[in-house]
Design an enzyme around this catalytic site. Structure first.
Site, PDB file in Angstrom:
ATOM      1  N   ARG A   1      -5.360   0.550  -6.945  1.00  0.00           N
ATOM      2  CA  ARG A   1      -4.134   1.149  -6.399  1.00  0.00           C
ATOM      3  C   ARG A   1      -3.627   2.308  -7.249  1.00  0.00           C
ATOM      4  NH1 ARG A   1      -2.027  -2.229  -2.312  1.00  0.00           N
ATOM      5  NH2 ARG A   1      -2.400  -4.449  -2.605  1.00  0.00           N
TER       6      ARG A   1
ATOM      7  N   LYS B   1      -7.074   6.199  10.745  1.00  0.00           N
ATOM      8  CA  LYS B   1      -8.509   6.072  11.063  1.00  0.00           C
ATOM      9  C   LYS B   1      -8.617   5.773  12.553  1.00  0.00           C
ATOM     10  CE  LYS B   1      -9.791   3.011   7.686  1.00  0.00           C
ATOM     11  NZ  LYS B   1     -10.683   2.132   6.886  1.00  0.00           N
TER      12      LYS B   1
ATOM     13  N   GLY C   1       0.775  -1.247   0.000  1.00  0.00           N
ATOM     14  CA  GLY C   1       0.000   0.000   0.000  1.00  0.00           C
ATOM     15  C   GLY C   1       0.798   1.285   0.000  1.00  0.00           C
TER      16      GLY C   1
ATOM     17  N   GLU D   1       3.818   3.810   6.373  1.00  0.00           N
ATOM     18  CA  GLU D   1       2.591   3.049   6.114  1.00  0.00           C
ATOM     19  C   GLU D   1       1.619   3.886   5.296  1.00  0.00           C
ATOM     20  OE1 GLU D   1       0.915   0.555   5.855  1.00  0.00           O
ATOM     21  OE2 GLU D   1       0.884  -0.775   7.580  1.00  0.00           O
ATOM     22  N   ASP D   2       0.758   3.201   4.560  1.00  0.00           N
ATOM     23  CA  ASP D   2      -0.307   3.906   3.850  1.00  0.00           C
ATOM     24  C   ASP D   2      -1.410   4.333   4.818  1.00  0.00           C
ATOM     25  OD1 ASP D   2      -1.051   1.259   4.349  1.00  0.00           O
ATOM     26  OD2 ASP D   2      -1.853   0.898   2.348  1.00  0.00           O
TER      27      ASP D   2
ATOM     28  N   ASP E   1      -5.261   1.590  10.748  1.00  0.00           N
ATOM     29  CA  ASP E   1      -6.694   1.411  11.004  1.00  0.00           C
ATOM     30  C   ASP E   1      -6.853   0.851  12.427  1.00  0.00           C
ATOM     31  OD1 ASP E   1      -9.413   1.012  10.727  1.00  0.00           O
ATOM     32  OD2 ASP E   1      -9.246  -0.735   9.436  1.00  0.00           O
ATOM     33  N   THR E   2      -6.822  -0.464  12.601  1.00  0.00           N
ATOM     34  CA  THR E   2      -6.872  -1.016  13.964  1.00  0.00           C
ATOM     35  C   THR E   2      -5.544  -0.783  14.691  1.00  0.00           C
ATOM     36  OG1 THR E   2      -6.039  -3.172  13.268  1.00  0.00           O
ATOM     37  CG2 THR E   2      -8.435  -2.878  13.274  1.00  0.00           C
ATOM     38  N   GLY E   3      -4.478  -0.592  13.936  1.00  0.00           N
ATOM     39  CA  GLY E   3      -3.147  -0.424  14.539  1.00  0.00           C
ATOM     40  C   GLY E   3      -2.431  -1.747  14.762  1.00  0.00           C
TER      41      GLY E   3
ATOM     42  N   ASP F   1      -5.718  -0.491  -1.881  1.00  0.00           N
ATOM     43  CA  ASP F   1      -6.528  -1.356  -2.733  1.00  0.00           C
ATOM     44  C   ASP F   1      -7.812  -1.815  -2.079  1.00  0.00           C
ATOM     45  OD1 ASP F   1      -5.078  -3.065  -0.827  1.00  0.00           O
ATOM     46  OD2 ASP F   1      -5.951  -4.720  -1.963  1.00  0.00           O
TER      47      ASP F   1
HETATM   48  P1  IMP Z   1      -4.532  -2.243  10.593  1.00  0.00           P
HETATM   49  O1  IMP Z   1      -3.666  -3.411  10.964  1.00  0.00           O
HETATM   50  O2  IMP Z   1      -5.982  -2.504  10.876  1.00  0.00           O
HETATM   51  O3  IMP Z   1      -4.067  -0.926  11.179  1.00  0.00           O
HETATM   52  O4  IMP Z   1      -4.513  -2.139   9.022  1.00  0.00           O
HETATM   53  C1  IMP Z   1      -3.383  -1.837   8.373  1.00  0.00           C
HETATM   54  C2  IMP Z   1      -3.412  -2.282   6.920  1.00  0.00           C
HETATM   55  O5  IMP Z   1      -4.716  -2.654   6.443  1.00  0.00           O
HETATM   56  C3  IMP Z   1      -2.986  -1.106   6.090  1.00  0.00           C
HETATM   57  O6  IMP Z   1      -1.604  -1.095   5.913  1.00  0.00           O
HETATM   58  C4  IMP Z   1      -3.730  -1.342   4.794  1.00  0.00           C
HETATM   59  O7  IMP Z   1      -2.951  -2.128   3.933  1.00  0.00           O
HETATM   60  C5  IMP Z   1      -4.984  -2.067   5.189  1.00  0.00           C
HETATM   61  N1  IMP Z   1      -6.128  -1.121   5.305  1.00  0.00           N
HETATM   62  C6  IMP Z   1      -6.709  -0.632   6.432  1.00  0.00           C
HETATM   63  N2  IMP Z   1      -7.705   0.215   6.162  1.00  0.00           N
HETATM   64  C7  IMP Z   1      -7.774   0.266   4.810  1.00  0.00           C
HETATM   65  C8  IMP Z   1      -8.625   1.005   3.899  1.00  0.00           C
HETATM   66  O8  IMP Z   1      -9.516   1.785   4.257  1.00  0.00           O
HETATM   67  N3  IMP Z   1      -8.371   0.796   2.585  1.00  0.00           N
HETATM   68  C9  IMP Z   1      -7.394  -0.047   2.099  1.00  0.00           C
HETATM   69  N4  IMP Z   1      -6.600  -0.741   2.918  1.00  0.00           N
HETATM   70  C10 IMP Z   1      -6.784  -0.594   4.260  1.00  0.00           C
HETATM   71 MG    MG Z   2      -0.511  -1.333   4.317  1.00  0.00          MG
END
Ligand code: IMP
Ligand code: MG
Length: 179
Positions: free
Chosen positions: A166, A132, A45, A100-101, A104-106, A160
């Site tokens: 992308r 987020k 991403g 990182e792109d 979200d949850t971290g 994506d």
């Molecule tokens: P986390 O582990 O929930 O923080 O998510 C991290 C990864 O999930 C990011 O690096 C993204 O690749 C993917 N991701 C989370 N939210 C989105 C979104 O809204 N669109 C696309 N990819 C997402």
């Molecule tokens: Mg990512």
């Protein structure tokens, strides 16, 4: 385009460009005196963001990548992080910026930070284009954030939906088409 959906722009190309210049400047200022910065992009991403970000950083640097996947084909985090590619060089004793792109949850970033600790870097800073905060499950120190956004599943500029979109030059999201 998915049937019955339309694509909305959340962050335009111009807004991205302006903000990324500011992020590059902030990273440059925060790392004055560092002999060589190691900028690590989290694939896939972050590839587009990283390409623009490094050109906005005025410091000696090396660039590396690692790959993780946490989502599979779903739009919700599984909490399970899988390495799909490791760094090509050691980060021992280095000043690292993890790029990182989106956070979200971290869970992905927490996992990466724990993993990096075991590799003995001199420092690790975190830079994310998007954050987020509404879904965040673990406390995280994010050093540089591009944009804080609401709970949309966003696509484009590297991000994506099941590997598609992308290549969009902006950050967008899909909504139900209004007749
Ligand atoms: P986390 O582990 O929930 O923080 O998510 C991290 C990864 O999930 C990011 O690096 C993204 O690749 C993917 N991701 C989370 N939210 C989105 C979104 O809204 N669109 C696309 N990819 C997402
Ligand atoms: Mg990512």
């Amino acid at each position: 385009m998915i049937e019955g959906k339309e694509l909305k722009v959340l962050i335009s190309e111009a807004e991205l460009a302006e903000r990324i210049q500011a992020l590059g400047k902030a990273i440059t200022e925060a790392n004055q005196g560092v002999e060589c910065l190691t900028v690590v992009g989290v694939l896939k991403g972050s590839f587009m963001f990283l390409a623009d970000l490094v050109r906005a950083i005025d410091l000696p640097m090396e660039v590396d990548f690692l790959g993780v996947s946490s989502y599979g084909m779903e739009t919700k985090s599984s909490g399970v992080v899988k390495f799909t590619r490791d760094l090509s060089q050691s980060i021992q004793g280095k000043h690292v910026v993890l790029v990182e792109d989106i956070i979200d949850t971290g869970l992905t970033m927490s996992y990466l930070l724990e993993n990096f600790k075991t590799r003995g870097p001199a420092s690790v800073q975190v830079c994310t284009l998007l954050h987020k905060p509404c879904n965040q499950e673990s406390a995280l120190d994010i050093d540089f954030t591009g944009f804080t956004i609401d709970d949309h599943f966003v696509i484009g500029y590297g991000l994506d939906l099941a590997e598609r979109y992308r290549n969009l030059p902006y950050i967008g999201y899909l909504t139900d088409k209004t007749a």
